[in-house]
Design an enzyme around this catalytic site. Structure first.
Site, short mmCIF file in Angstrom:
data_model
loop_
_atom_site.label_atom_id
_atom_site.label_comp_id
_atom_site.label_asym_id
_atom_site.label_seq_id
_atom_site.Cartn_x
_atom_site.Cartn_y
_atom_site.Cartn_z
N GLU A 265 -2.26 -2.75 8.20
CA GLU A 265 -1.12 -2.64 9.11
C GLU A 265 -1.08 -1.19 9.54
O GLU A 265 -0.95 -0.31 8.70
CB GLU A 265 0.13 -3.06 8.32
CG GLU A 265 1.29 -3.42 9.21
CD GLU A 265 2.42 -2.47 8.98
OE1 GLU A 265 3.13 -2.64 8.00
OE2 GLU A 265 2.55 -1.54 9.79
N CYS A 302 7.43 1.24 10.28
CA CYS A 302 6.40 0.66 11.15
C CYS A 302 7.04 -0.03 12.33
O CYS A 302 6.43 -0.20 13.37
CB CYS A 302 5.56 -0.36 10.40
SG CYS A 302 5.74 -0.36 8.65
P1 NAP Z 1 -2.98 7.55 5.94
O1 NAP Z 1 -3.40 8.92 6.24
O2 NAP Z 1 -3.65 6.45 6.70
O3 NAP Z 1 -3.22 7.31 4.36
C1 NAP Z 1 -2.98 6.05 3.75
C2 NAP Z 1 -3.99 5.83 2.63
O4 NAP Z 1 -5.29 5.65 3.19
C3 NAP Z 1 -4.10 7.01 1.67
O5 NAP Z 1 -4.32 6.50 0.37
C4 NAP Z 1 -5.33 7.74 2.17
O6 NAP Z 1 -6.00 8.46 1.15
C5 NAP Z 1 -6.20 6.61 2.68
N1 NAP Z 1 -7.06 7.06 3.76
C6 NAP Z 1 -6.69 7.72 4.89
N2 NAP Z 1 -7.76 7.98 5.66
C7 NAP Z 1 -8.83 7.49 4.99
C8 NAP Z 1 -10.23 7.47 5.26
N3 NAP Z 1 -10.74 7.99 6.38
N4 NAP Z 1 -11.04 6.89 4.36
C9 NAP Z 1 -10.53 6.34 3.25
N5 NAP Z 1 -9.23 6.33 2.92
C10 NAP Z 1 -8.39 6.91 3.79
O7 NAP Z 1 -1.45 7.33 6.14
P2 NAP Z 1 -0.20 8.24 5.68
O8 NAP Z 1 -0.64 9.32 4.78
O9 NAP Z 1 0.78 7.30 5.16
O10 NAP Z 1 0.40 8.83 7.01
C11 NAP Z 1 -0.33 9.45 8.02
C12 NAP Z 1 0.05 8.84 9.35
O11 NAP Z 1 -0.12 7.41 9.27
C13 NAP Z 1 1.48 9.00 9.78
O12 NAP Z 1 1.71 10.23 10.41
C14 NAP Z 1 1.67 7.83 10.71
O13 NAP Z 1 1.20 8.15 11.99
C15 NAP Z 1 0.80 6.76 10.14
N6 NAP Z 1 1.56 5.74 9.35
C16 NAP Z 1 1.84 4.57 9.95
C17 NAP Z 1 2.54 3.60 9.27
C18 NAP Z 1 2.84 2.29 9.90
O14 NAP Z 1 3.45 1.48 9.26
N7 NAP Z 1 2.44 2.03 11.11
C19 NAP Z 1 2.98 3.81 7.97
C20 NAP Z 1 2.68 5.04 7.36
C21 NAP Z 1 1.96 5.98 8.08
P3 NAP Z 1 -5.65 10.01 0.80
O15 NAP Z 1 -4.82 9.90 -0.41
O16 NAP Z 1 -6.97 10.65 0.57
O17 NAP Z 1 -4.93 10.58 1.96
#
Ligand code: NAP
Length: 525
Positions: A265, A302
């Protein structure tokens, strides 16, 4: 309970050996103890070996055993008391009442899945009895049920540290389906993750289940996360987060010798359509409802309403004026992490600079670190259609109003949208024809359609859909919230001409589980 900084591989507390992860209190920018040393491929290997060993036994536990287990997790989470609430508040900057509410939702979610498991409808038993006399060919005895896919990798979400993290919706639905779970904790809330992980591990023990039913790993997404998704024993993935993170996991899952489904998601701007009669009759009330939904939880949902689409004219002008005044008075709120705050600042910054977006209002300035100021922008339909930057998600309390000259332009804007979790219509009786004409487009674009409500606030129930076409999710056929989420982790198996004693209980001739089967084309009462 004292936080240990350890991972949980089955019932064992294991210390990692990679770079330390330390939660930051986003309200102060100060680090929180303890440090969580990151795991590595070796820990993924151990957790997946245990999960695979547990799988065949766990998936055949009785409906009552599995339901009791889910309820025991809820009880254990509640027993954590204020320690869990204090830690989650410190790690996320979310208000105490919100975290308390989220704990309630998490436990209710587990209990709802327990009810679902007990009812057994999800087994979707279908029986086509043998027709030995059928001409020209006899028919065999055919029986179908759903079985668990296998161990599931769950990625905790930053924005729901309880309800979509270690024991959140993905974990609850996978466990309900009979799948062991290996969680990759979100690095923003390791302490909350450890506390909840301990609660789940205690429930595993109290329920006398194999220890591999649940493991909790800390570490980087690029190492631990990718290793987990690539492990041949993992058969599905649940993820909530960024589009780039979700896409990286999908790529890893698709590159395996055996590709597996990733239920990611990711990104949604949740359009709100304000129809003319509704706007004219209750513009002020709509402005209040909209700003409340936009700014709730610093907009970190979200389903946050990031886009408003409406006919230009005096009614929209009045709505804009009222909305701008409310946004200007909105207090700044602490965001979940410094990284999310900085992504928000960049997102709104690019719109402030954009030649085709006008900044209508900015909320009150914050006094502590990482505080999000609400933002409201306006643009014209033609500009929206030709500028990709205006269509991107700004995760936080920011929204863009698109002014349209006609129904046709509204349709073009709507048709141009990517897949969405939600689409909201505000309408009065006089707006029905225009709304009806737009419905086919909205159904194609979104997972949930709302009339005269606001998209934030997602009920955990049987009818909920929290899903939608890409990039809202990677698989529009399912939902991540609500009891239908169990179906993501199931697949059908057909048993042909099995002797009764060899059939699983759900499929036996005497129907010992008292399931409502589809028997020879008729649904049983
Ligand atoms: P994220 O950066 O996507 O991280 C979520 C999880 O995925 C973390 O455990 C992260 O590991 C892992 N991950 C991220 N990039 C990866 C990659 N390239 N390869 C493998 N694993 C990876 O999300 P976030 O930290 O929650 O927030 C960052 C941005 O995501 C926000 O600014 C927002 O734009 C978006 N977001 C969207 C929603 C939604 O519901 N639409 C919800 C939350 C966030 P690490 O621990 O290493 O970072």
């Amino acid at each position: 309970m004292t936080l240990t900084g350890n991972m949980l591989i089955g019932q064992q507390a294991i210390t990692g050996h990679r770079e330390a992860i330390r939660a930051i209190n986003p309200a102060t920018d100060l680090p929180l103890e303890p440090a969580y040393l990151g795991g590595s491929g070796e820990h993924v290997e151990q957790a997946c070996t245990l999960a695979w060993t547990a799988f065949d036994r766990y998936r055949e536990t009785s409906l009552a055993t599995r339901a009791d287990f889910l309820e025991t997790i809820a009880i254990e989470i509640e027993a954590l008391g204020d320690e869990l609430i204090d830690r989650a508040v410190a790690e996320t900057g979310l208000p105490r009442a919100r975290i308390q509410g989220e704990r309630g939702r998490t436990c209710q979610q587990l209990r709802t899945f327990a009810r679902t498991v007990r009812a057994g409808e999800w087994l979707d038993v279908r029986v086509d009895s043998a027709l030995p006399e059928r001409q020209p060919l006899p028919r065999a005895d055919l029986r179908q049920r759903q079985v668990a896919l296998g161990p599931v990798a769950v990625f905790g979400a930053s924005n729901f540290p309880l309800a979509f993290s270690v024991a959140g919706g993905d974990t609850a639905s996978a466990l309900a389906a009979g799948c062991p779970v290996v969680v990759k904790a979100h690095s923003a809330h390791p302490g909350t993750s450890e506390l909840v992980g301990q609660a789940v591990a205690r429930a595993v023990k109290k329920s006398a289940l194999p220890e591999g039913v649940f493991s909790l790993l800390f570490g980087s997404g690029r190492e631990v996360g990718i290793a987990l998704v690539s492990d041949p024993r993992i058969k599905a993935v649940g993820f909530t987060g960024s589009r780039s993170g979700g896409m990286a996991l999908i790529k890893a899952a698709q590159s395996r010798p055996e590709p597996i489904p990733v239920y990611a998601e990711m990104s949604s701007i949740n359009p709100v359509l304000l129809f003319p009669a509704a706007l004219a009759s209750r513009g002020e009330a709509l402005a209040q409802g909209f700003v409340a939904s936009l700014t709730q939880g610093a907009g970190q949902f979200c389903t946050n309403p990031g886009l408003v689409i409406a006919h230009q004219g005096p009614a929209l002008d009045a709505f804009i004026k009222a909305t701008a005044a409310l946004v200007q008075r909105s207090p700044a709120q602490t965001m979940l992490t410094p990284g999310i705050f900085s992504a928000y600042e960049n997102g709104v910054g690019s719109l402030v600079e954009h030649p085709h977006a006008q900044t209508l209002a900015v909320g009150l300035q914050g006094e502590t670190p990482n505080q999000c100021q609400a933002h409201l922008f306006v643009t014209q339909a033609g500009d929206f259609l030709t500028n990709a930057a205006l269509q991107a998600e700004m995760f936080g309390a920011a929204s863009l109003i698109v002014q349209c000259a006609s129904d046709d332009e509204i349709r073009k804007v709507t048709e141009h949208l990517e897949g969405q979790l939600t689409a909201t219509l505000h309408l009065d009786d006089a707006d029905m024809p225009s709304a009806r004409a737009l419905l086919p487009v909205l159904e194609r674009k979104s997972g949930r359609l709302l009339v005269n409500g606001w998209p934030t606030g997602v009920e955990v129930c049987d009818a909920m859909v929290h899903g939608g076409p890409f990039p809202a999710t990677s698989d529009a056929r399912t939902t991540s919230v609500g009891t239908a989420a169990i179906q993501r982790f199931l697949r059908p198996v057909c048993y042909q001409d099995f002797p009764d004693s060899l059939l699983p209980a759900a499929l036996r001739h005497g129907n010992p589980l008292q399931l409502r089967r589809l028997l020879d084309g008729q649904r049983e009462a």
